[in-house]
Design a protein around this motif. Structure first.
Motif, short mmCIF file in Angstrom:
data_model
loop_
_atom_site.label_atom_id
_atom_site.label_comp_id
_atom_site.label_asym_id
_atom_site.label_seq_id
_atom_site.Cartn_x
_atom_site.Cartn_y
_atom_site.Cartn_z
N LEU A 52 0.83 -1.20 0.00
CA LEU A 52 0.00 0.00 0.00
C LEU A 52 0.87 1.25 0.00
O LEU A 52 0.54 2.25 -0.65
CB LEU A 52 -0.93 -0.01 1.21
CG LEU A 52 -2.15 -0.93 1.11
CD1 LEU A 52 -2.82 -1.06 2.48
CD2 LEU A 52 -3.15 -0.43 0.07
N VAL A 53 1.98 1.21 0.73
CA VAL A 53 2.89 2.35 0.77
C VAL A 53 3.64 2.49 -0.55
O VAL A 53 3.76 3.59 -1.10
CB VAL A 53 3.89 2.21 1.95
CG1 VAL A 53 4.97 3.28 1.87
CG2 VAL A 53 3.16 2.31 3.28
N VAL A 123 -2.96 10.84 18.84
CA VAL A 123 -3.69 11.06 17.59
C VAL A 123 -2.75 11.06 16.39
O VAL A 123 -3.19 11.00 15.24
CB VAL A 123 -4.50 12.37 17.66
CG1 VAL A 123 -3.65 13.57 17.30
CG2 VAL A 123 -5.73 12.31 16.77
N ASP A 124 -1.45 11.06 16.63
CA ASP A 124 -0.44 11.08 15.58
C ASP A 124 -0.58 9.85 14.68
O ASP A 124 -0.42 8.71 15.14
CB ASP A 124 0.95 11.10 16.23
CG ASP A 124 2.08 11.13 15.21
OD1 ASP A 124 1.79 11.21 13.99
OD2 ASP A 124 3.24 11.11 15.65
N PRO A 125 -0.88 10.01 13.38
CA PRO A 125 -1.00 8.85 12.49
C PRO A 125 0.28 8.02 12.42
O PRO A 125 0.25 6.82 12.14
CB PRO A 125 -1.32 9.47 11.12
CG PRO A 125 -1.93 10.79 11.45
CD PRO A 125 -1.22 11.26 12.68
N MET A 136 -1.55 7.38 3.93
CA MET A 136 -2.77 8.18 3.88
C MET A 136 -2.84 9.01 2.61
O MET A 136 -3.92 9.19 2.03
CB MET A 136 -2.82 9.09 5.11
CG MET A 136 -2.98 8.34 6.43
SD MET A 136 -4.61 7.57 6.59
CE MET A 136 -5.59 9.00 7.02
N GLY A 137 -1.69 9.52 2.16
CA GLY A 137 -1.68 10.26 0.90
C GLY A 137 -2.11 9.39 -0.26
O GLY A 137 -2.85 9.85 -1.15
N ASN A 138 -1.65 8.13 -0.27
CA ASN A 138 -2.07 7.21 -1.32
C ASN A 138 -3.58 6.98 -1.30
O ASN A 138 -4.23 6.95 -2.34
CB ASN A 138 -1.33 5.87 -1.17
CG ASN A 138 0.11 5.94 -1.60
OD1 ASN A 138 0.51 6.86 -2.31
ND2 ASN A 138 0.92 4.99 -1.16
N LEU A 150 -12.58 5.90 0.96
CA LEU A 150 -12.77 7.00 1.91
C LEU A 150 -13.48 6.51 3.16
O LEU A 150 -13.13 6.91 4.28
CB LEU A 150 -13.56 8.13 1.26
CG LEU A 150 -13.81 9.37 2.13
CD1 LEU A 150 -12.50 10.00 2.56
CD2 LEU A 150 -14.67 10.37 1.38
N ALA A 151 -14.47 5.64 2.99
CA ALA A 151 -15.18 5.10 4.14
C ALA A 151 -14.28 4.21 4.97
O ALA A 151 -14.36 4.20 6.21
CB ALA A 151 -16.41 4.31 3.67
N VAL A 152 -13.39 3.47 4.32
CA VAL A 152 -12.44 2.61 5.03
C VAL A 152 -11.50 3.45 5.88
O VAL A 152 -11.29 3.20 7.07
CB VAL A 152 -11.65 1.74 4.04
CG1 VAL A 152 -10.58 0.93 4.77
CG2 VAL A 152 -12.58 0.82 3.27
N VAL A 153 -10.93 4.48 5.26
CA VAL A 153 -10.00 5.36 5.98
C VAL A 153 -10.71 6.08 7.12
O VAL A 153 -10.18 6.21 8.23
CB VAL A 153 -9.37 6.38 5.00
CG1 VAL A 153 -8.54 7.41 5.75
CG2 VAL A 153 -8.51 5.66 3.98
#
Length: 224
Positions: A52-53, A123-125, A136-138, A150-153
């Motif tokens: 994913l990355v 809260v830091d991703p 997250m950018g991907n 979007l719903a998954v994230v």
């Protein structure tokens, strides 16, 4: 209170995205057959998170994940119906792993300023995964091609973190430590967003960011 559901650009609630998540959960719950090997599951999830990355969701393939994990494609498909369900579990794995690394603290028992600071720190991703911002950018880049992501994230990567800050602030309100009229939702969103802003501004010293954010916000929210 039920979390607000994500909306599309035209303001329509994305009920189809919620349905996709529910279908994925039902499929996972109904899978039977031989007992699963946790070591294989971990290898597949780790390989998925790496892909994913490196590749992003659209370019990521089950074949590459299988090769990286040292398993066959059928091994993956016996566990997950497809790429979306595997991605959901990969995100959930990251959230659970982050929680496991938290210090053993009961935030409701900490002094108010310490409790708020610890919530902002959590809260830091990138608390657990240093590649989280790239990941997250991907995902955000997939909004047009794969809008259901979007719903998954939202469910697995955003709301659990933001809700933690909201819960701590609500508890501090009940204790009388912060003002009753503060906008908890907006404050939590600002705390979460500060990590993205710091990343984009190449401010990589995250060890002090929570304290810096709290130092700015606390005078305006603390009870007099």
């Amino acid at each position: 209170m039920e979390a607000a559901r994500p909306v599309s650009d035209n303001g329509v609630m994305m009920d189809s995205q919620k349905a996709i998540l529910e279908v994925g959960a039902a499929a996972a719950a109904s899978r039977g057959g031989r007992p699963r090997d946790p070591a294989l599951d971990d290898a597949i999830i780790t390989a998925t998170r790496r892909r994913l990355v490196l590749d992003g969701y659209s370019k990521m393939t089950i074949g590459e994940i299988a090769s990286d994990a040292g398993v066959s494609r059928p091994t993956i498909y016996r566990r997950w119906p497809g790429k979306l369900e595997l991605t959901i579990d990969a995100l959930d794995y990251g959230l659970r792993a982050q929680r496991d690394t938290f210090p053993n603290l009961r935030l409701e028992e900490l002094p108010a300023l310490e409790a708020f600071t610890e919530a902002v720190r959590r809260v830091d991703p990138r608390y657990f995964n240093p590649d989280a911002m790239v990941l997250m950018g991907n995902f955000m880049g997939e909004t047009i091609r794969t809008p259901e992501l979007l719903a998954v994230v939202f469910e697995y990567a955003v709301e659990p973190r933001v809700k933690l800050v909201e819960r701590v602030l609500a508890d501090l309100q009940r204790r009388g430590d912060v003002r009753a009229d503060i906008d908890i939702h907006t404050i939590a969103t600002m705390c979460f967003g500060s990590y993205y802003a710091a990343f984009l501004r190449a401010e990589h010293d995250r060890n002090v960011l929570a304290e810096q954010v709290v130092a700015v916000l606390w005078p305006g929210i603390a009870a007099q």
